[in-house]
Design a protein around this motif. Structure first.
Motif, PDB file in Angstrom:
ATOM      1  N   THR A   1       1.296  -4.737   4.331  1.00  0.00           N
ATOM      2  CA  THR A   1       0.272  -4.528   5.356  1.00  0.00           C
ATOM      3  C   THR A   1      -0.357  -5.815   5.870  1.00  0.00           C
ATOM      4  OG1 THR A   1      -1.428  -4.293   3.654  1.00  0.00           O
ATOM      5  CG2 THR A   1      -0.318  -2.288   4.393  1.00  0.00           C
ATOM      6  N   ASN A   2       0.007  -6.972   5.309  1.00  0.00           N
ATOM      7  CA  ASN A   2      -0.679  -8.196   5.727  1.00  0.00           C
ATOM      8  C   ASN A   2       0.219  -9.147   6.507  1.00  0.00           C
ATOM      9  OD1 ASN A   2       0.993  -8.933   3.659  1.00  0.00           O
ATOM     10  ND2 ASN A   2      -0.487 -10.225   2.608  1.00  0.00           N
TER      11      ASN A   2
ATOM     12  N   GLU B   1      -4.469   6.441   3.035  1.00  0.00           N
ATOM     13  CA  GLU B   1      -4.123   5.440   2.022  1.00  0.00           C
ATOM     14  C   GLU B   1      -4.591   5.940   0.661  1.00  0.00           C
ATOM     15  OE1 GLU B   1      -5.470   0.963   0.688  1.00  0.00           O
ATOM     16  OE2 GLU B   1      -5.398   1.420   2.837  1.00  0.00           O
TER      17      GLU B   1
ATOM     18  N   LYS C   1       0.832  -1.191   0.000  1.00  0.00           N
ATOM     19  CA  LYS C   1       0.000   0.000   0.000  1.00  0.00           C
ATOM     20  C   LYS C   1       0.873   1.249   0.000  1.00  0.00           C
ATOM     21  CE  LYS C   1      -4.027  -1.961   2.397  1.00  0.00           C
ATOM     22  NZ  LYS C   1      -4.957  -1.809   3.549  1.00  0.00           N
TER      23      LYS C   1
ATOM     24  N   GLN D   1      -3.303   0.844  -3.687  1.00  0.00           N
ATOM     25  CA  GLN D   1      -2.798  -0.504  -3.433  1.00  0.00           C
ATOM     26  C   GLN D   1      -2.188  -1.049  -4.715  1.00  0.00           C
ATOM     27  OE1 GLN D   1      -5.399  -3.298  -1.559  1.00  0.00           O
ATOM     28  NE2 GLN D   1      -6.207  -1.837  -0.085  1.00  0.00           N
TER      29      GLN D   1
ATOM     30  N   LYS E   1       8.003  -7.610   6.456  1.00  0.00           N
ATOM     31  CA  LYS E   1       8.011  -6.218   6.891  1.00  0.00           C
ATOM     32  C   LYS E   1       9.061  -5.457   6.107  1.00  0.00           C
ATOM     33  CE  LYS E   1       6.460  -7.340  11.579  1.00  0.00           C
ATOM     34  NZ  LYS E   1       6.774  -7.291  13.026  1.00  0.00           N
TER      35      LYS E   1
END
Length: 416
Positions: free
Chosen positions: A233-234, A193, A160, A196, A238
């Motif tokens: 984001t999931n 946001e 994102k 995506q 990271k």
């Protein structure tokens, strides 16, 4: 004949010993290791395990070289654990060197695949963006500086683009309010946001599954200074890339003029700021939907040295809901960057023209005209009466004064 037979007996085993290690080396990367064990080398700083499970089954238990067990809901802070139907994706930062083991219903038809040295690479955003601008923006995951093409992994990655406001360029609030807002933004900026990424070959993405994620970045934020973050984001892994950008007001203005007469067209007027855009570079594309009609496309481009456009379509006098939306294109005069702006859908309603009874209207007009004439005649008559009264009074006054004068003269005695 015997000589050829001896040659075959000698060379065939030699060729077999030469080819088998190569084939084994290629198959070893694809097959599950014995007892689901795998070894992590000391120089690896970050590793991701992609474990495919049989169904139905629970997430695997990961056992470290020192015997510690980690679970999907109980694991170290240096881990990110993503579990999906039939799959676990586990990322570890600075993993312990040595043999690791995955305990569970690991599918025998799929290997435990290792991904190390994952990096997120993103194109740099332009330092100067514009409000409501839409631009194509790409990012890519790499493994050991090579494109990462593992579909099981990439299909579960969500990237994102998030804007964090830092300061406001345009503000109509008081200085006190500005200081309060800036303090709040700097301490706890509200993330916005704006897009995506996708690797599905749709819209702006060129090729599905090529490892290049693309987003149509819609800069629908207030003008100001922002910290832009591209991040997962999931929980698959990271990673984040950051940069600072400035968002300026859009260099174009758009206005819509709705027609209420059948013979007058609807119009959209687009004006480009001459000090920010190149003259003659403005173009527009509209999709128009009127009642009881299929959508139609209207396209225009400005002539040389022009900075405005007018796009029109006829008012067909049909009753119902209508709308229009589109895109505007112009060139930035400072950077020569091609700018694209989305013209959001605007709804409007076409109503029926009011039916007019011309005979009744004519009678009303005649009655009004007759009333006006009567009023004028009454005013004239009133002025005539007033004038006559004034004249009569004036004559009476004159006669009265004349008679008094004669009476005075007749009373005088003239001496002889």
């Amino acid at each position: 004949m015997l000589r050829r037979l001896w040659l075959l007996i000698f060379y065939v085993p030699l060729c077999t010993w030469i080819l088998i290690p190569s084939a084994w080396a290629q198959a070893e990367a694809r097959l599950t290791w014995l007892d689901n064990r795998f070894r992590v080398d000391p120089e690896i700083e970050q590793i991701t395990f992609v474990v495919t499970r049989e169904q139905p089954s629970q997430s695997v238990v990961l056992v470290a070289p020192d015997g510690r067990k980690y679970y999907a809901d109980r694991h170290a802070k240096t881990m990110s654990w993503y579990t999906d139907k039939g799959m676990d994706i586990i990322s570890i930062t600075h993993p312990m060197a040595g043999p690791w083991q995955a305990l569970g219903k690991v599918s025998i038809n799929n290997s435990i695949r290792f991904i190390s040295n994952i990096q997120l690479q993103a194109e740099p955003l332009p330092a100067q963006l514009y409000q409501t601008e839409v631009l194509k923006f790409s990012a890519q995951l790499t493994q050991n500086k090579q494109p990462l093409l593992l579909r099981d992994f990439l299909d579960r990655v969500q990237l994102k683009v998030v804007f964090y406001p830092l300061t406001s360029i345009l503000s109509n609030k008081s200085n006190k309010s500005n200081k309060s807002n800036e303090s709040n933004e700097s301490n706890d900026p509200t993330p916005i946001e704006v897009g995506q990424f996708a690797d599905d070959g749709q819209e702006y993405d060129e090729v599905a599954g090529d490892g290049i994620f693309t987003v149509a970045l819609n800069v629908n934020v207030e003008p100001g200074k922002y910290r832009v973050e591209i991040a997962s984001t999931n929980g698959v892994f990271k990673r984040a890339v950051e940069q600072t950008v400035l968002v300026y007001p859009a260099p174009i203005t758009t206005s819509f003029v709705q027609s209420h007469q059948p013979l007058t067209s609807h119009s959209v007027n687009i004006e480009a700021k001459a000090d920010q855009t190149l003259a003659g570079s403005l173009a527009a594309y509209l999709v128009v939907k009127q009642p009881q009609q299929k959508p139609r496309i209207i396209q225009r481009s400005s002539h040389r040295q022009q900075s405005h456009l007018v796009l029109t379509w006829p008012n067909d006098a049909q009753i119902g809901k209508a709308w229009w939306r589109g895109w505007a294109y112009v060139t930035d005069s400072l950077t020569q960057r091609e700018l694209v702006f989305r013209l959001s859908q605007q709804n409007y309603t076409q109503v029926a023209a009011v039916a007019v009874d011309f005979s009744a209207s004519l009678a009303q007009q005649q009655a009004k005209q007759q009333l006006i004439i009567q009023n004028e005649q009454q005013q004239r008559l009133l002025w005539v009466v007033i004038t006559n009264i004034v004249i009569v009074i004036s004559v009476l006054v004159v006669l009265l004064m004349w008679r008094r004068k004669r009476a005075v003269q007749s009373d005088l005695i003239v001496p002889k």
